[in-house]
Write an enzyme that holds these catalytic residues in place. Structure first.
Site, PDB file in Angstrom:
ATOM      1  N   LYS A  78       3.938  -7.341  22.581  1.00 17.33           N
ATOM      2  CA  LYS A  78       2.865  -7.111  23.542  1.00 17.33           C
ATOM      3  C   LYS A  78       1.643  -6.678  22.750  1.00 17.33           C
ATOM      4  O   LYS A  78       1.770  -5.957  21.741  1.00 17.33           O
ATOM      5  CB  LYS A  78       3.311  -6.011  24.514  1.00 17.33           C
ATOM      6  CG  LYS A  78       2.324  -5.670  25.610  1.00 17.33           C
ATOM      7  CD  LYS A  78       2.902  -4.602  26.530  1.00 17.33           C
ATOM      8  CE  LYS A  78       2.019  -4.241  27.689  1.00 17.33           C
ATOM      9  NZ  LYS A  78       2.647  -3.252  28.586  1.00 17.33           N
ATOM     10  N   SER A 153       2.663  -4.879  33.288  1.00 15.83           N
ATOM     11  CA  SER A 153       1.589  -5.350  32.447  1.00 15.83           C
ATOM     12  C   SER A 153       2.066  -6.207  31.273  1.00 15.83           C
ATOM     13  O   SER A 153       1.264  -6.904  30.667  1.00 15.83           O
ATOM     14  CB  SER A 153       0.790  -4.156  31.899  1.00 15.83           C
ATOM     15  OG  SER A 153       1.611  -3.319  31.121  1.00 15.83           O
ATOM     16  N   SER A 177       6.215  -1.673  33.554  1.00 18.33           N
ATOM     17  CA  SER A 177       5.619  -2.833  32.884  1.00 18.33           C
ATOM     18  C   SER A 177       6.555  -3.684  32.047  1.00 18.33           C
ATOM     19  O   SER A 177       6.158  -4.756  31.596  1.00 18.33           O
ATOM     20  CB  SER A 177       4.461  -2.383  32.007  1.00 18.33           C
ATOM     21  OG  SER A 177       3.338  -2.227  32.813  1.00 18.33           O
TER      22      SER A 177
HETATM   23  N1  GLN Z   1       2.036  -1.506  37.141  1.00 22.64           N
HETATM   24  C1  GLN Z   1       1.923  -0.170  36.654  1.00 22.64           C
HETATM   25  C2  GLN Z   1       0.472   0.183  36.458  1.00 22.64           C
HETATM   26  O1  GLN Z   1      -0.346  -0.585  36.804  1.00 22.64           O
HETATM   27  C3  GLN Z   1       2.735   0.000  35.425  1.00 22.64           C
HETATM   28  C4  GLN Z   1       2.008  -0.209  34.159  1.00 22.64           C
HETATM   29  C5  GLN Z   1       2.849   0.037  32.958  1.00 22.64           C
HETATM   30  O2  GLN Z   1       4.047   0.310  33.053  1.00 22.64           O
HETATM   31  N2  GLN Z   1       2.202   0.024  31.811  1.00 22.64           N
HETATM   32  O3  GLN Z   1       0.163   1.207  35.978  1.00 22.64           O
END
Ligand code: GLN
Length: 475
Positions: A78, A153, A177
């Site tokens: 990532k 993400s 994420s």
């Molecule tokens: N969808 C969550 C957010 O928008 C999780 C993001 C993550 O785990 N980095 O914060």
């Protein structure tokens, strides 16, 4: 060149040793596959030169019998995990062109076992999002249905694994994420216990939540990757020195467990009926396999997302203060003095969602609202942790759907941040409490997209988590 069909890392080791494939071939094959799937936008960059060099080096080690246990495993990162001498941007304009000065501990550990890092994957900017629509470098398409998001993400990472553009990807999980994109792409996503894996070299979003973990095709690969990346690191004081188990060996346990499912999750408004029935059927098959399955009440569901967003935005506002336009990253050409350098560089460099979270975080930490929001959030976090621990006094696992629905179409949630934030309802509990959790594919929806099942367990019980997850079959 014959195309190699990857199944598991262990099988790959056998095939490499038997000379059925070489790392050179694997890298060439992967580079051309990534090029043929360029429209998915899963990769921001392919590290062709270093991957080819690494392939030659590992092929030589395989020949002389000194290769590590991840030899030839093609890993994608990532774009918030640092790899020395390579670019990293957190999918943000503010870091465009920035090159890592050191490698994340997880990267060093993968390389030490002769994995090959193939490139960096698109993600939501600074890991903030649930659909990958917040990247400064464009949407990632879900390889299973290109009209749909891959989740976020770590959307590019999950899409890359699902589309066979790598064998394994590393993502980060602050509120889901890793697990949510895994669920949306039919892959396996593991968020380890907070502190199980070093975050040295991970671009921070919310430091008391962030964890690095693998996205893989199988649970056994997740176990093997965790075994390599987990464990004490003097560069990260939040990283636990608890011994690392041989997860990949202990995965074949036949133990019978006590599994709780949360009534409030199964009855949650907005839960897709087919997701619900898939989960109910899985609970039935776990029962028939001899596990004890019980419904329990967890009347805190509605507090999870608000607590998560108060605390993570507070931490983000502090973490992202370092992107000032002074030391590195984007500096506005319009700036004329110190203050305008800060203002203009940050205004130009950050995207809308990141700005929203910095403002929210600054607000909840401001003198007048600190007690009402940040302090309150911390207190609620403690309650959620305590109540979660209480469940594990009587149960080995908590089982939930990974997400309320399957992958959704582009634009469906992006106009309404609250709707988007509710995507995280089942995943954030594990981050708020700090416990490990995994998403595994468990069924196919009639819309043709996969459904993910989430298992959570007690702190540092990854062995058990992986063992049970390995028994879940996709219907
Ligand atoms: N969808 C969550 C957010 O928008 C999780 C993001 C993550 O785990 N980095 O914060």
């Amino acid at each position: 060149m014959t195309v190699y069909h990857f199944s598991t890392i262990l099988q790959l080791q056998t095939d490499l040793k038997a000379g059925r494939v070489t790392c050179h071939d694997l890298v060439e094959q992967t580079i051309s596959q990534i090029a043929s799937k360029k429209h998915l936008n899963a990769f921001l960059e392919v590290f062709e030169v270093s991957a080819r060099d690494e392939a030659l080096r590992v092929d030589a080690k395989i020949k002389n019998g000194t290769a590590g246990k991840l030899a030839g495993t093609i890993v994608a990162l990532k774009d918030n995990i640092c790899f020395k001498g390579h670019k990293v941007s957190a999918s943000s304009k503010i870091l465009e062109g920035f090159e890592s000065l050191y490698s994340a501990t997880v990267v060093d550990r993968l390389l030490a076992e002769d994995a090959i890092i193939i490139g960096r994957c698109n993600c939501d900017e600074f890991a903030m999002g649930s659909s990958n629509e917040n990247s400064a470098f464009g949407n990632v398409l879900n390889p299973l249905n290109e009209k749909c998001v891959p989740g976020g993400s770590s959307g590019g990472a999950a899409a890359a694994v699902a589309a066979n553009l790598c064998h394994v990807a590393l993502g980060s999980d602050t509120g889901g994420s890793i697990r949510q994109p895994a669920s949306f792409t039919g892959t396996v996503g593991l968020k380890p216990t907070y502190g199980r894996v070093s975050r040295y070299g991970l671009i921070a979003y919310a430091s008391s939540f962030d964890q690095i973990g693998p996205i893989t095709k199988t649970v056994s690969d997740a176990a093997l990757i965790l075994e390599v990346i987990a464990g004490k690191d003097t560069h990260d004081n939040t990283c636990s020195s608890a011994p690392v188990n041989a997860y990949s060996k202990e995965i074949r346990s036949e133990k019978k467990y006590k599994i709780a499912y949360l009534k409030e999750c199964v009855e949650a408004e907005g839960l897709d009926p087919e997701v619900k029935s898939a989960i109910v059927r899985q609970l039935e098959s776990l029962k028939s396999a001899g596990h004890q399955v019980e419904a329990i009440s967890f009347p805190y569901l509605e507090y999870l997302v608000p607590t998560y967003y108060v605390l993570t935005t507070a931490e983000a506002s502090s973490n992202l203060a370092r992107f000032s336009g002074i030391h590195y990253g984007h500096r506005s050409a319009q700036a004329s003095d110190l203050e305008s350098t800060y203002k203009k560089s940050r205004s130009e460099g950050f995207g809308a969602e990141v700005k929203r979270r910095i403002m929210l975080g600054t607000f909840v930490l401001s003198a007048g609202y600190y007690d009402a929001y940040y302090n309150k959030g911390q207190k609620v976090r403690r309650i959620i942790q305590d109540k979660t621990r209480e469940i594990f006094k009587n149960f080995d696992f908590i089982l939930t759907p990974s997400t309320p629905g399957t992958a959704f179409e582009f634009g469906k949630n992006s106009a309404d941040p609250i709707k988007m934030y509710l995507e995280d309802i089942f995943t954030v509990q594990a981050n708020i409490a700090g416990i490990p959790a995994i998403s595994v594919p468990c069924a196919m929806h009639s819309n043709g997209l996969p459904i993910g099942l989430q298992l959570m367990t007690n702190y540092f019980e990854e062995t058990k988590l992986l063992a049970l997850a390995a028994t879940i079959k996709t219907e």
